[in-house]
Design a protein around this motif. Sequence first.
Motif, PDB file in Angstrom:
ATOM      1  N   GLU A  35     -17.934  -4.656 -13.669  1.00 14.14           N
ATOM      2  CA  GLU A  35     -18.428  -3.875 -12.406  1.00 14.14           C
ATOM      3  C   GLU A  35     -17.508  -3.972 -11.813  1.00 14.14           C
ATOM      4  O   GLU A  35     -16.860  -2.978 -11.137  1.00 14.14           O
ATOM      5  CB  GLU A  35     -19.057  -5.077 -11.984  1.00 14.14           C
ATOM      6  CG  GLU A  35     -20.177  -5.618 -12.267  1.00 14.14           C
ATOM      7  CD  GLU A  35     -21.259  -6.351 -12.291  1.00 14.14           C
ATOM      8  OE1 GLU A  35     -20.943  -6.664 -10.466  1.00 14.14           O
ATOM      9  OE2 GLU A  35     -22.481  -6.711 -11.892  1.00 14.14           O
ATOM     10  N   ASP A  36     -15.880  -4.295 -11.984  1.00 11.83           N
ATOM     11  CA  ASP A  36     -15.079  -4.777 -11.019  1.00 11.83           C
ATOM     12  C   ASP A  36     -13.984  -4.021 -11.557  1.00 11.83           C
ATOM     13  O   ASP A  36     -12.625  -4.734 -12.303  1.00 11.83           O
ATOM     14  CB  ASP A  36     -14.823  -5.362 -10.113  1.00 11.83           C
ATOM     15  CG  ASP A  36     -13.617  -5.163  -9.189  1.00 11.83           C
ATOM     16  OD1 ASP A  36     -12.903  -3.515  -8.423  1.00 11.83           O
ATOM     17  OD2 ASP A  36     -12.824  -6.104  -8.500  1.00 11.83           O
ATOM     18  N   LEU A  37     -13.478  -2.192 -11.721  1.00  2.00           N
ATOM     19  CA  LEU A  37     -12.720  -1.776 -13.080  1.00  2.00           C
ATOM     20  C   LEU A  37     -11.066  -1.418 -12.042  1.00  2.00           C
ATOM     21  O   LEU A  37     -10.888  -0.511 -11.183  1.00  2.00           O
ATOM     22  CB  LEU A  37     -12.566  -0.690 -14.237  1.00  2.00           C
ATOM     23  CG  LEU A  37     -13.670  -1.203 -14.558  1.00  2.00           C
ATOM     24  CD1 LEU A  37     -14.246  -0.010 -15.410  1.00  2.00           C
ATOM     25  CD2 LEU A  37     -13.342  -2.216 -15.663  1.00  2.00           C
ATOM     26  N   LEU A  38     -10.086  -2.572 -11.933  1.00  2.00           N
ATOM     27  CA  LEU A  38      -8.761  -2.418 -10.834  1.00  2.00           C
ATOM     28  C   LEU A  38      -8.114  -1.276 -12.037  1.00  2.00           C
ATOM     29  O   LEU A  38      -7.489  -0.270 -11.961  1.00  2.00           O
ATOM     30  CB  LEU A  38      -8.274  -3.381 -11.355  1.00  2.00           C
ATOM     31  CG  LEU A  38      -6.580  -2.935 -11.026  1.00  2.00           C
ATOM     32  CD1 LEU A  38      -6.920  -2.426  -9.139  1.00  2.00           C
ATOM     33  CD2 LEU A  38      -6.226  -4.085 -10.634  1.00  2.00           C
ATOM     34  N   ILE A  39      -8.188  -0.892 -13.351  1.00  2.00           N
ATOM     35  CA  ILE A  39      -7.558   0.366 -14.359  1.00  2.00           C
ATOM     36  C   ILE A  39      -8.826   0.762 -15.147  1.00  2.00           C
ATOM     37  O   ILE A  39      -9.476   0.021 -16.174  1.00  2.00           O
ATOM     38  CB  ILE A  39      -6.760  -1.310 -15.586  1.00  2.00           C
ATOM     39  CG1 ILE A  39      -5.584  -1.610 -15.167  1.00  2.00           C
ATOM     40  CG2 ILE A  39      -5.633   0.557 -16.012  1.00  2.00           C
ATOM     41  CD1 ILE A  39      -4.636  -1.166 -13.733  1.00  2.00           C
ATOM     42  N   GLU A  40      -8.716   1.648 -14.732  1.00  2.00           N
ATOM     43  CA  GLU A  40     -10.129   3.261 -15.515  1.00  2.00           C
ATOM     44  C   GLU A  40      -9.101   3.555 -16.509  1.00  2.00           C
ATOM     45  O   GLU A  40      -7.302   4.380 -16.298  1.00  2.00           O
ATOM     46  CB  GLU A  40     -10.345   3.286 -14.749  1.00  2.00           C
ATOM     47  CG  GLU A  40     -11.301   2.639 -13.351  1.00  2.00           C
ATOM     48  CD  GLU A  40     -12.192   2.929 -12.451  1.00  2.00           C
ATOM     49  OE1 GLU A  40     -13.336   2.845 -12.285  1.00  2.00           O
ATOM     50  OE2 GLU A  40     -11.633   3.954 -11.452  1.00  2.00           O
ATOM     51  N   PRO A  41      -9.887   4.542 -17.205  1.00  6.57           N
ATOM     52  CA  PRO A  41      -9.524   5.982 -17.768  1.00  6.57           C
ATOM     53  C   PRO A  41      -8.555   6.748 -17.002  1.00  6.57           C
ATOM     54  O   PRO A  41      -9.291   6.894 -16.119  1.00  6.57           O
ATOM     55  CB  PRO A  41     -10.568   5.857 -18.000  1.00  6.57           C
ATOM     56  CG  PRO A  41     -10.696   4.380 -18.746  1.00  6.57           C
ATOM     57  CD  PRO A  41     -10.514   4.380 -17.244  1.00  6.57           C
ATOM     58  N   LEU A  42      -7.691   7.442 -16.775  1.00  7.32           N
ATOM     59  CA  LEU A  42      -7.015   8.497 -16.281  1.00  7.32           C
ATOM     60  C   LEU A  42      -7.885   9.711 -17.238  1.00  7.32           C
ATOM     61  O   LEU A  42      -8.135   9.874 -17.887  1.00  7.32           O
ATOM     62  CB  LEU A  42      -5.518   8.325 -16.246  1.00  7.32           C
ATOM     63  CG  LEU A  42      -4.914   7.511 -16.657  1.00  7.32           C
ATOM     64  CD1 LEU A  42      -2.904   7.872 -16.812  1.00  7.32           C
ATOM     65  CD2 LEU A  42      -4.774   7.080 -15.152  1.00  7.32           C
ATOM     66  N   ALA A  43      -8.013  10.383 -15.420  1.00  7.65           N
ATOM     67  CA  ALA A  43      -8.093  11.795 -15.732  1.00  7.65           C
ATOM     68  C   ALA A  43      -7.170  12.554 -16.118  1.00  7.65           C
ATOM     69  O   ALA A  43      -8.076  13.344 -17.343  1.00  7.65           O
ATOM     70  CB  ALA A  43      -8.755  12.730 -13.966  1.00  7.65           C
ATOM     71  N   ALA A  46     -10.528  -6.230 -13.683  1.00  8.81           N
ATOM     72  CA  ALA A  46     -10.768  -5.795 -15.322  1.00  8.81           C
ATOM     73  C   ALA A  46      -9.904  -4.475 -15.528  1.00  8.81           C
ATOM     74  O   ALA A  46      -9.373  -4.018 -14.812  1.00  8.81           O
ATOM     75  CB  ALA A  46     -12.124  -6.173 -15.756  1.00  8.81           C
ATOM     76  N   HIS A  47      -9.940  -4.425 -16.747  1.00  8.58           N
ATOM     77  CA  HIS A  47      -9.080  -3.387 -17.422  1.00  8.58           C
ATOM     78  C   HIS A  47     -10.127  -2.811 -17.893  1.00  8.58           C
ATOM     79  O   HIS A  47     -10.642  -3.797 -19.126  1.00  8.58           O
ATOM     80  CB  HIS A  47      -8.256  -4.196 -18.123  1.00  8.58           C
ATOM     81  CG  HIS A  47      -6.842  -3.546 -18.800  1.00  8.58           C
ATOM     82  ND1 HIS A  47      -7.320  -1.696 -20.015  1.00  8.58           N
ATOM     83  CD2 HIS A  47      -6.013  -3.102 -18.627  1.00  8.58           C
ATOM     84  CE1 HIS A  47      -6.289  -0.968 -19.932  1.00  8.58           C
ATOM     85  NE2 HIS A  47      -5.084  -1.765 -19.353  1.00  8.58           N
TER      86      HIS A  47
END
Length: 244
Positions: free
Chosen positions: A126-134, A117-118
Amino acid sequence: MTNAAARTATLALVGDRSPNVVSHTRVPLLLEALAERDRLVLDAYWIPSEDAAAVGAVRGFDAVWVLPGSPYRSEAGVLAAIRTAREEGIPFLGTCGGFQHALLEFARNVCGLTEAAHAENDPDAEDLLIEPLACSLAGHEAAVTLEPGSLAHFVIGAERTVERYHCAYGPSRHLDTLRAHGLRFSGHDEDGQVRVAELPDHRFFLATLFQPELSGDGSRPHPVVRALARAAVEHAGRVAGLPA
């Protein structure tokens, strides 16, 4: 060469067009510059994300460009357009949100990561491929290092380039799985985060987590945009049975 000798191709611009998205307002300038400077004429059509969900929405186009502007009104529509381009060998460019969704489509439909998920669309997944960037670098410029021998390196013509960002989300999980299934991560920023992805087995499939459409003032298209246009006219020539 005169304008009469310019080669023409059709381009699907996938996204929810808005005067408030700078990338969208740049497109007419880029199309004009490609025609005048490079004699690459693109007959472009905007396809809203909801419309892209229709079967065959981008089939028959010579290139597909998924532009920034996420969250899109229809994630499914954007993923459908990307899948068609990938599976049918249509030249593809995804920038910013287009990059993110290109990876998401590949993860789900090629790698079998059906729950990927995005975070922008489904923050509780539960399975975030695209996450917020640091470090999103939104609104800034930063260096990207390109792998020698990659499509991105060939197109840009250098191993290092400075690009404009406006992306707050990027890939963090399953990168090894995506690589194992054929996706190449050919560009990284100075922190080692992925900024470019491509498919070596595809004629032209390139995704950037930066925005080449914002390079300069629009009068000189970025090499990535120019390369997409060339790939489109070459595709049009193949379809018509013309020599390259």
